[in-house]
Design a protein around this motif. Structure first.
Motif, short mmCIF file in Angstrom:
data_model
loop_
_atom_site.label_atom_id
_atom_site.label_comp_id
_atom_site.label_asym_id
_atom_site.label_seq_id
_atom_site.Cartn_x
_atom_site.Cartn_y
_atom_site.Cartn_z
N ALA A 103 0.84 -1.20 0.00
CA ALA A 103 0.00 0.00 0.00
C ALA A 103 0.87 1.25 0.00
O ALA A 103 0.55 2.26 -0.66
N HIS A 104 1.97 1.20 0.73
CA HIS A 104 2.92 2.31 0.79
C HIS A 104 3.50 2.59 -0.60
O HIS A 104 3.59 3.73 -1.03
N ALA A 105 3.85 1.53 -1.31
CA ALA A 105 4.41 1.69 -2.66
C ALA A 105 3.37 2.24 -3.62
O ALA A 105 3.70 3.02 -4.53
N ALA A 106 2.11 1.86 -3.45
CA ALA A 106 1.04 2.33 -4.34
C ALA A 106 0.59 3.75 -3.99
O ALA A 106 -0.19 4.34 -4.73
N GLY A 107 1.06 4.29 -2.88
CA GLY A 107 0.64 5.61 -2.45
C GLY A 107 -0.79 5.64 -1.92
O GLY A 107 -1.42 6.69 -1.90
N ASP A 108 -1.30 4.50 -1.49
CA ASP A 108 -2.67 4.40 -0.99
C ASP A 108 -2.65 4.60 0.53
O ASP A 108 -2.54 3.65 1.30
N HIS A 109 -2.76 5.85 0.95
CA HIS A 109 -2.64 6.16 2.37
C HIS A 109 -3.79 5.58 3.19
O HIS A 109 -3.59 5.13 4.32
N ASP A 110 -5.01 5.60 2.62
CA ASP A 110 -6.14 5.05 3.37
C ASP A 110 -5.97 3.55 3.61
O ASP A 110 -6.23 3.06 4.70
N MET A 111 -5.53 2.83 2.57
CA MET A 111 -5.36 1.39 2.75
C MET A 111 -4.22 1.10 3.73
O MET A 111 -4.31 0.18 4.55
N GLY A 112 -3.15 1.88 3.66
CA GLY A 112 -2.07 1.72 4.62
C GLY A 112 -2.57 1.93 6.04
O GLY A 112 -2.23 1.18 6.95
N ALA A 113 -3.41 2.95 6.23
CA ALA A 113 -3.99 3.19 7.54
C ALA A 113 -4.87 2.03 7.97
O ALA A 113 -4.89 1.62 9.14
N GLY A 114 -5.62 1.46 7.00
CA GLY A 114 -6.47 0.32 7.31
C GLY A 114 -5.67 -0.89 7.75
O GLY A 114 -6.06 -1.61 8.68
N LEU A 115 -4.54 -1.13 7.10
CA LEU A 115 -3.69 -2.26 7.47
C LEU A 115 -3.08 -2.05 8.85
O LEU A 115 -2.95 -2.99 9.63
N LEU A 116 -2.70 -0.81 9.16
CA LEU A 116 -2.26 -0.52 10.52
C LEU A 116 -3.39 -0.77 11.51
O LEU A 116 -3.17 -1.31 12.61
#
Length: 386
Positions: free
Chosen positions: A183-196
């Motif tokens: 998600a970090h590589a894709a620049g998807d901040h919302d998904m990164g937050a969801g994974l956290l």
């Protein structure tokens, strides 16, 4: 178990390990780092997934990921910029049609009825291995690379929940961590937050509420979509409520108010991973938080209302909600409706193959022992023992 039996059991486990682990495969069956967490960075995606997939055995006996390591990872994930995806010139070409096929297939698997999802684990692993292989060896444009990274993040998240539901916590953590990097590589901040947020949910499930609160606090600095922020605030309210104390109670109420506002602001444009967040989740999670804060009567009303609002397609969530309802009835010293809710949850969990829901019911069973003759309690205990 006596001392001799414990010693023999340990020797048997060591013998089993020696038979499973190949010496010539070392160090691939060991974690890359002492705590099993690969540092976040532009080259961390494949190594992180190796921690999740490239293993010769269940490594829960080797290590667990510490709360400190997860907190550092969450901080890095919340602060770091997205990785630039460049045109790759080497490797075999990856077509847009093939990427679209992978996306459609994984959406279909994720959209299956809850009862059918228990049969998809091997397929999901194969899809993730395929996507990872294309990312590592393929040739694709930055736009296709972003789609592949997003797809890998979603697959990693789904697989992590499968592992988590089966109680395989180390494997779940590693898949969530791998997904975070994609998600970090894709620049998807919302998904990164969801994974956290998923990692925080796991930490709370295992009783590490301070770590869960720290991770959620970092995640909220990245999430922008209202539905995503609603889910994170609900999880924050739950983990703060579990810690108790007057200061936490005020923070719980603030988080619940924020979650309600975010849900009201959320439209139809939601990330797929949190598209399901609804009034039912708001009601039940608010009820559970209030239950921990001592507001039993209001908590029971909200939990009952949320379970009623839940759509039929979300059977696993219904099973979890039913255990919450049973617990709230037990808090009110009403064993008969509690037994009815727990029985329904247990039957549902066994039908759909949800061991985590079964565990929730089993954790409630000692509380029923004070009511051995209450209607429904003997039947529940007999069903649980079967």
């Amino acid at each position: 178990m006596g001392v001799l039996a414990v010693g023999l059991d340990s020797l048997h486990r060591q013998a089993d390990t020696a038979n499973i682990v190949r010496a010539d495969d070392r160090p691939n069956w060991l974690p890359l780092t002492a705590d099993g967490v690969v540092p976040l960075g532009p080259r961390s995606f494949v190594p992180a997934l190796r921690e999740a997939l490239r293993t010769a055995m269940d490594r829960r006996t080797f290590f667990t990921i510490s709360g400190a390591a997860l907190s550092v990872l969450a901080s890095d994930g919340a602060a770091g910029p997205a990785v630039a995806l460049a045109d790759l010139e080497d490797g075999r070409p990856v077509s847009e049609e093939f990427v679209a096929f992978l996306e459609g297939s994984t959406r279909h698997l994720a959209g299956l009825a809850t009862e059918q999802r228990q049969h998809t684990t091997t397929l999901l692993d194969a899809y993730l291995a395929t996507v990872t292989g294309e990312l590592k060896q393929g040739r694709y444009t930055p736009a296709l690379g972003r789609r592949l990274h997003t797809l890998a993040a979603g697959l990693s998240q789904t697989i992590a929940w499968h592992r988590f539901d089966l109680g395989r916590h180390t494997h779940a953590s590693q898949n969530w961590i791998a997904g975070l990097r994609y998600a970090h590589a894709a620049g998807d901040h919302d998904m990164g937050a969801g994974l956290l947020g998923d990692l925080a949910y796991q930490a709370a499930w295992r009783g590490d509420h301070p770590t869960a609160a720290r991770i959620l606090t970092h995640a909220l600095t990245r999430a922008r979509n209202p539905a995503a922020r609603c889910l994170l605030q609900l999880r924050l309210a739950r983990t703060l409520a579990s810690q108790g104390g007057r200061s936490e109670q005020r923070a719980v109420l603030r988080a619940l108010a924020a979650a309600e506002k975010h849900l009201n602001d959320a439209g139809t444009d939601r990330p797929a991973w949190c598209a399901w967040v609804s009034e039912a989740d708001l009601a039940v999670d608010s009820g559970e938080a209030l239950l921990d804060c001592g507001d039993t009567s209001r908590a029971h009303q909200l939990i009952t209302e949320g379970e009623r609002l839940l759509p039929a397609a979300r059977d696993k969530t219904r099973g979890v909600f039913l255990t919450y309802r049973a617990a709230s009835y037990l808090d009110q010293k009403e064993p008969e409706p509690a037994a009815a809710a727990a029985t329904e949850s247990l039957q549902l969990a066994r039908r759909i193959g949800a061991p985590r829901c079964v565990r929730l019911v089993e954790d409630l069973l000692p509380r029923f022992e004070a009511y051995p003759r209450a209607p429904g309690v003997p039947e529940l205990l007999h069903l649980a023992a079967a």
